[in-house]
Structures are given as structure tokens and as C-alpha cells.
Design a protein around this motif. Structure first.
Motif, mmCIF file in Angstrom:
data_model
loop_
_atom_site.group_PDB
_atom_site.id
_atom_site.type_symbol
_atom_site.label_atom_id
_atom_site.label_comp_id
_atom_site.label_asym_id
_atom_site.label_seq_id
_atom_site.Cartn_x
_atom_site.Cartn_y
_atom_site.Cartn_z
ATOM 1 N N ALA A 47 71.431 9.575 6.478
ATOM 2 C CA ALA A 47 72.143 10.006 7.678
ATOM 3 C C ALA A 47 71.239 10.859 8.546
ATOM 4 O O ALA A 47 70.589 11.782 8.051
ATOM 5 C CB ALA A 47 73.396 10.782 7.300
ATOM 6 N N PRO A 48 71.158 10.572 9.845
ATOM 7 C CA PRO A 48 70.388 11.436 10.744
ATOM 8 C C PRO A 48 71.129 12.745 10.981
ATOM 9 O O PRO A 48 72.321 12.862 10.690
ATOM 10 C CB PRO A 48 70.308 10.615 12.030
ATOM 11 N N ARG A 49 70.409 13.738 11.500
ATOM 12 C CA ARG A 49 71.080 14.962 11.923
ATOM 13 C C ARG A 49 71.930 14.645 13.141
ATOM 14 O O ARG A 49 71.481 13.989 14.089
ATOM 15 C CB ARG A 49 70.079 16.062 12.261
ATOM 16 N N GLY A 100 59.341 0.609 12.193
ATOM 17 C CA GLY A 100 58.801 1.538 11.205
ATOM 18 C C GLY A 100 58.991 2.992 11.577
ATOM 19 O O GLY A 100 58.213 3.852 11.161
ATOM 20 N N VAL A 101 60.035 3.267 12.354
ATOM 21 C CA VAL A 101 60.289 4.622 12.840
ATOM 22 C C VAL A 101 61.651 5.089 12.335
ATOM 23 O O VAL A 101 62.667 4.425 12.580
ATOM 24 C CB VAL A 101 60.265 4.676 14.383
ATOM 25 N N THR A 102 61.686 6.210 11.654
ATOM 26 C CA THR A 102 62.953 6.805 11.246
ATOM 27 C C THR A 102 63.284 7.919 12.224
ATOM 28 O O THR A 102 62.635 8.972 12.222
ATOM 29 C CB THR A 102 62.876 7.362 9.819
ATOM 30 N N MET A 103 64.249 7.663 13.079
ATOM 31 C CA MET A 103 64.630 8.667 14.078
ATOM 32 C C MET A 103 65.416 9.773 13.388
ATOM 33 O O MET A 103 66.366 9.501 12.662
ATOM 34 C CB MET A 103 65.455 8.007 15.192
ATOM 35 N N PRO A 104 65.054 11.037 13.622
ATOM 36 C CA PRO A 104 65.676 12.123 12.854
ATOM 37 C C PRO A 104 67.076 12.517 13.303
ATOM 38 O O PRO A 104 67.799 13.171 12.554
ATOM 39 C CB PRO A 104 64.706 13.292 13.073
ATOM 40 N N GLU A 105 67.467 12.133 14.532
ATOM 41 C CA GLU A 105 68.739 12.636 15.068
ATOM 42 C C GLU A 105 69.584 11.509 15.655
ATOM 43 O O GLU A 105 69.093 10.410 15.929
ATOM 44 C CB GLU A 105 68.485 13.699 16.145
ATOM 45 N N MET A 106 70.865 11.817 15.861
ATOM 46 C CA MET A 106 71.766 10.925 16.581
ATOM 47 C C MET A 106 72.873 11.770 17.204
ATOM 48 O O MET A 106 73.391 12.691 16.563
ATOM 49 C CB MET A 106 72.388 9.868 15.675
ATOM 50 N N ASP A 107 73.218 11.474 18.443
ATOM 51 C CA ASP A 107 74.279 12.192 19.153
ATOM 52 C C ASP A 107 75.467 11.264 19.299
ATOM 53 O O ASP A 107 75.365 10.182 19.891
ATOM 54 C CB ASP A 107 73.781 12.653 20.527
ATOM 55 N N LEU A 108 76.619 11.693 18.758
ATOM 56 C CA LEU A 108 77.841 10.887 18.809
ATOM 57 C C LEU A 108 78.638 11.093 20.086
ATOM 58 O O LEU A 108 79.675 10.463 20.279
ATOM 59 C CB LEU A 108 78.740 11.215 17.612
ATOM 60 N N GLY A 109 78.182 11.997 20.971
ATOM 61 C CA GLY A 109 78.989 12.311 22.146
ATOM 62 C C GLY A 109 80.194 13.126 21.737
ATOM 63 O O GLY A 109 80.118 14.016 20.899
ATOM 64 N N GLY A 110 81.306 12.845 22.325
ATOM 65 C CA GLY A 110 82.520 13.604 22.010
ATOM 66 C C GLY A 110 83.573 13.403 23.062
ATOM 67 O O GLY A 110 84.356 12.464 23.034
ATOM 68 N N GLY A 111 83.596 14.294 24.050
ATOM 69 C CA GLY A 111 84.604 14.175 25.099
ATOM 70 C C GLY A 111 86.012 14.318 24.566
ATOM 71 O O GLY A 111 86.918 13.587 24.971
ATOM 72 N N PHE A 112 86.222 15.275 23.643
ATOM 73 C CA PHE A 112 87.520 15.402 22.985
ATOM 74 C C PHE A 112 88.591 15.884 23.967
ATOM 75 O O PHE A 112 88.340 16.713 24.836
ATOM 76 C CB PHE A 112 87.421 16.368 21.808
ATOM 77 N N GLY A 113 89.789 15.359 23.791
ATOM 78 C CA GLY A 113 90.878 15.621 24.725
ATOM 79 C C GLY A 113 91.535 16.973 24.527
ATOM 80 O O GLY A 113 91.436 17.599 23.468
ATOM 81 N N ILE A 114 92.214 17.422 25.580
ATOM 82 C CA ILE A 114 93.008 18.654 25.521
ATOM 83 C C ILE A 114 94.424 18.329 25.986
ATOM 84 O O ILE A 114 94.684 17.251 26.525
ATOM 85 C CB ILE A 114 92.403 19.776 26.379
#
Length: 465
Positions: A310-312, A263-277
Motif C-alpha cells: 500500500a502506498p502512503r 519498474g517504478v514503485t510510486m510511494p504515495e497516492m491521493d484519494l481526494g475526498g470532497g466529503f459532504g456536510i
């Protein structure tokens, strides 16, 4: 497979690996490997409007040259492309008070993963509410300081840490905003040591085993802990968005389950990243706008399929901001042609740095490029290996590069793409003194991290007591 597999030997020379092409002119720069202000002027490398040779005359070598304009432009590019997200700069890639100030001024948030990184951020006046605290083994002391400072998010990584954090907020009467790091079981297409979402590694709670759901439950019921959401990170030096698609599907499914069962709607989500160069011409990174479009579509699609809002979102570009903004400059010390089996010759060029200022080649077989920074040459190119001065056979700076055949002691070599995990992972191996970081912008240079001295080296040596 080693790059050397399948090399063809010709009398007296080596042909490079299949991905390495002999340049039309070894004096030229490959633009996407360098910071945006880097250019050759009459054969001399200039960065930020200054000749590298002039910087060396004042600051010596080895030295890291940080292009402030390029750094700020990359930070803004991610901020603008991901305008609906929170963008976190990776302090572990490279952090000093000047860089923390730039990150603050360009409107990004900041990831730290140690008490020392938090100290630097706070010294720079960084808003604690925009700081995220990572790490798989945060001590009670570290957590107490993070809570007291009011960091915006603590990314918990174990049940022990949840217990520690719950105890701290109970003792102090303060609160802590928490994200739960989860492992989505995604095999990122990167080196084993920088892939972080498969099951058999140290980070996060497994979604598959049920530990991630239990961790969320424990955080949710703990007084004083505010559950923000889930954090996922599949690795570093990532070029392909397919891994994010799989990870987002699994993490959002857990997000929906938490809503349904707890019964909890979490407001956020972190997708990470680590994008290449781009370290070499074989690397083809995506620009921030393309990444933002692809990741947003992935999340929108999965949220529609699950019928959830969609979460932030947050992302962590990793090395993609500071990596290309810095190069390392060395002085050539010796040049040694080495005859190999079959009669081929490899030219070993030794410089005055090495694995003490860039461990990545030795640590996980990373590839780099380089150029002669101090002059033009008309000599035909030869396939060379740039090595350091340390007492290790694996002390390699650049494994394979075409350089002019007349490279000689005293020449300057510059290696692009060393902003991430160069100075931040530098060591005093062989009692080397860690190099300075010289920031350049609009024809002005300033030292943001000074070169170590022998006094620094001896300061912690307590002698024979």
C-alpha cells in the motif's frame, strides 16, 4: 427534479417539498446543521459564547461568523481519524492568514490552486513542504514560484504542464515533487459542476485512454521531477464511499501497472475526498472515523488483490472542515407575500446580502437552511424563501425554509454551513462590498477578514483618463 414538483396547494399556503418537514418549533436549531458552539439563548443565536446580535451591533450585516473552536475540532478529528494519512485542507474552500495558521497548528497540510492562495499560505508561515499545488492551467510564472518556494507536491494536470515544469527545473537547477492527477471515470453522486472524475471534464489524465500512464512515464523520465504518485478526486459533497471504491480499484490498478512496466514503485497516492456536510436536514454526512475505516478497508482490499504494498495515502476533506464552522448573518429588509397560481402564498424575505456573498444557490441549485437569530417568536411557521438584494431573479439564499410568520424588517437571519465557497467565491456584483469574517472563540471576537469599503471598491477604478 425541482423540489417544487408535487407540492400540494392549500388555501393561502404552500406545503414544502417532501424532504422539508415543518419544525416542532421554528425557534429551535437543528444541531448537526450548525457549528458545535451554536445555541439559542432566549431565542437569540449565540456562537462561540457571543450573541450574534451583539456581533451585528459592532460589525453590521451581512457578516460571516467563524467558529474557531469548531474549525479546530473538525481539523483535529480528520487528523486523528486519518493518522496514517496526510490530510490536506482545501484552501479554495476558505483561506485567510488566520485560517492557514490554524491549519498549520492543528497539524494538517494545505492545498492551494493559485498564486494568491500560495501567497496567503506563505504569509501565514506555512511550511512549503506541507503545501500541495493544484490547478488545470498553472502558468509558467506560477510554477516557477511554486518550485522556488519548495512546495511539497505539484499535482500536474496536462502534458503541457509537464513540459513547463521540466523546463523550469532544467533552467533553475531545482527539483519538483510531482503527483499525476488521473480521472478514474467514476460518476460521483453530486452536481455536475462539482463532479470531477468522469471523462468529459477539464481535470486530469484519463486512465481509460492511456493518457494517465503516458503522463506518469513522462514525469518519471524527466530530470529534476520526482514522481510521488497518482492523485484522484471524484468530486465534492460526497456522502457515499462506493465511488471511492471504484476509483481506488482503477487508480491502484494503474499504480501496479506503472510498477510492472516502468519498474517504478510510486510511494504515495491521493484519494481526494470532497466529503459532504449537512446543509439541510436531508443531509447525513459520515464522521471522519467512519470515513477513515471505510477508505482504509477499500485500499487494503485492493492492494491485497493486486499483491502490491500500500502506498502512503493522502485525503482532502474539502468543505468538511470549514463548511459547518461558519454561518452568515443578514438583516431582513422587506417581507413580501406573493400569491401564486391556485391561491397559494409564498413569503419572500429579502435580506441585505445575497448572491454576492453566497453564489452556490444560484450557481448549482444548492440548498440551505436558516433561522431567526435575534428573538423568539410564537407565530405559526410559514414556508418562506429567503432572497438577496441583487438585480437577478435567481438571487436566492435559501430556497425553502419554515420561518415564523411574523418575520419583519430588522430581524436577523442566520444561515449555517456557509464556511466553504461563501466568502471565497464572493463578488462585487452590483458593486456590493464583500462582508467581513469575524472569528469567535470563548466569548472573544476578532475580525480576520475586514469588510470592504467604498475606497476598496474605487481603488482599481482608474477613472476617465
Amino acid at each position: 427534479m425541482s423540489h417544487e414538483a408535487g407540492w400540494a396547494h392549500a388555501p393561502g399556503a404552500l406545503r414544502g417539498p417532501s424532504w422539508l418537514r415543518e419544525p416542532a418549533d421554528p425557534n429551535d436549531l437543528v444541531p448537526h446543521l450548525w457549528s458545535t458552539t451554536a445555541q439559542k439563548v432566549d431565542g437569540e443565536l449565540h456562537v462561540g459564547g457571543l450573541a450574534v446580535a451583539d456581533l451585528v451591533a459592532e460589525h453590521n450585516t451581512p457578516a460571516y461568523v467563524l467558529d474557531e473552536a469548531d474549525f479546530r475540532a473538525r481539523a483535529r478529528a480528520f487528523r486523528d481519524a486519518f493518522s496514517a494519512y496526510d490530510v490536506f485542507y482545501a484552501g479554495k474552500a476558505f483561506l485567510c492568514t488566520a485560517v492557514a495558521a490554524w491549519v498549520k497548528e492543528e497539524g494538517l497540510s494545505l492545498d492551494v490552486c493559485s498564486n494568491g492562495e500560495l501567497t496567503v499560505a506563505l504569509r501565514a508561515g506555512f511550511d512549503p513542504a506541507r503545501i500541495g499545488y493544484h490547478g488545470n492551467n498553472k502558468t509558467v510564472t506560477e510554477l516557477r514560484r511554486a518550485v522556488a518556494a519548495g512546495v511539497g507536491r505539484i499535482v500536474v494536470d496536462s502534458f503541457v504542464e509537464i513540459e513547463r515544469l521540466a523546463m523550469i527545473v532544467a533552467d533553475t537547477g531545482l527539483s519538483a515533487r510531482v503527483m499525476v492527477r488521473v480521472t478514474a471515470g467514476v460518476e460521483a453522486h453530486t452536481h455536475e459542476y462539482i463532479a470531477t472524475a468522469h471523462e468529459d471534464q477539464k481535470f486530469g489524465f484519463s486512465i481509460t485512454s492511456g493518457d494517465a500512464f503516458e503522463a506518469v512515464r513522462q514525469v518519471q523520465v524527466a530530470p529534476g521531477l520526482e514522481l510521488l504518485g497518482l492523485h484522484s478526486h471524484i468530486g465534492s459533497q460526497i456522502f457515499d464511499s462506493s465511488g471511492f471504491e471504484v476509483a481506488a480499484r482503477r487508480v491502484l490498478a494503474l499504480h501496479a501497472r506503472v510498477s510492472d512496466e516502468l519498474g517504478v514503485t510510486m510511494p504515495e497516492m491521493d484519494l481526494g475526498g470532497g466529503f459532504g456536510i449537512a446543509y439541510t436536514t436531508q443531509d447525513d454526512p459520515s464522521d471522519p472515523a467512519q470515513l477513515a475505516t471505510e477508505l482504509s478497508k477499500i485500499v487494503e482490499h485492493e492492494c491485497r488483490a493486486l499483491d502490491i504494498p500500500a502506498p502512503r495515502l493522502s485525503i482532502e476533506p474539502g468543505r468538511a472542515i470549514v463548511g459547518p464552522a461558519m454561518c452568515t448573518v443578514y438583516t431582513v429588509g422587506t417581507v413580501k407575500p406573493v400569491r401564486l397560481d391556485g391561491g397559494a402564498v409564498r413569503t419572500y424575505i429579502s435580506v441585505d446580502g445575497g448572491m454576492s456573498d453566497n453564489i452556490r444557490t444560484a450557481l448549482y441549485d444548492a440548498d440551505y437552511s436558516c433561522t431567526v437569530a435575534s428573538r423568539t417568536s410564537t407565530a405559526p411557521p410559514v414556508l418562506a424563501r429567503v432572497v438577496g438584494k441583487h438585480c437577478e431573479a435567481g438571487d436566492i439564499v435559501v430556497k425553502d425554509e419554515f420561518l415564523p410568520g411574523d418575520v419583519a424588517p430588522g430581524d436577523l437571519l442566520a444561515v449555517p454551513g456557509t464556511g466553504a465557497y461563501g466568502r471565497s467565491m464572493a463578488s462585487n456584483y452590483n458593486h456590493a462590498l464583500r462582508p467581513p469574517v469575524v472569528a469567535v472563540r470563548d466569548g472573544v471576537a476578532r475580525v480576520v477578514v475586514r469588510r470592504e469599503t467604498e475606497d476598496d471598491l474605487l481603488a482599481t477604478d482608474m477613472g476617465d483618463q
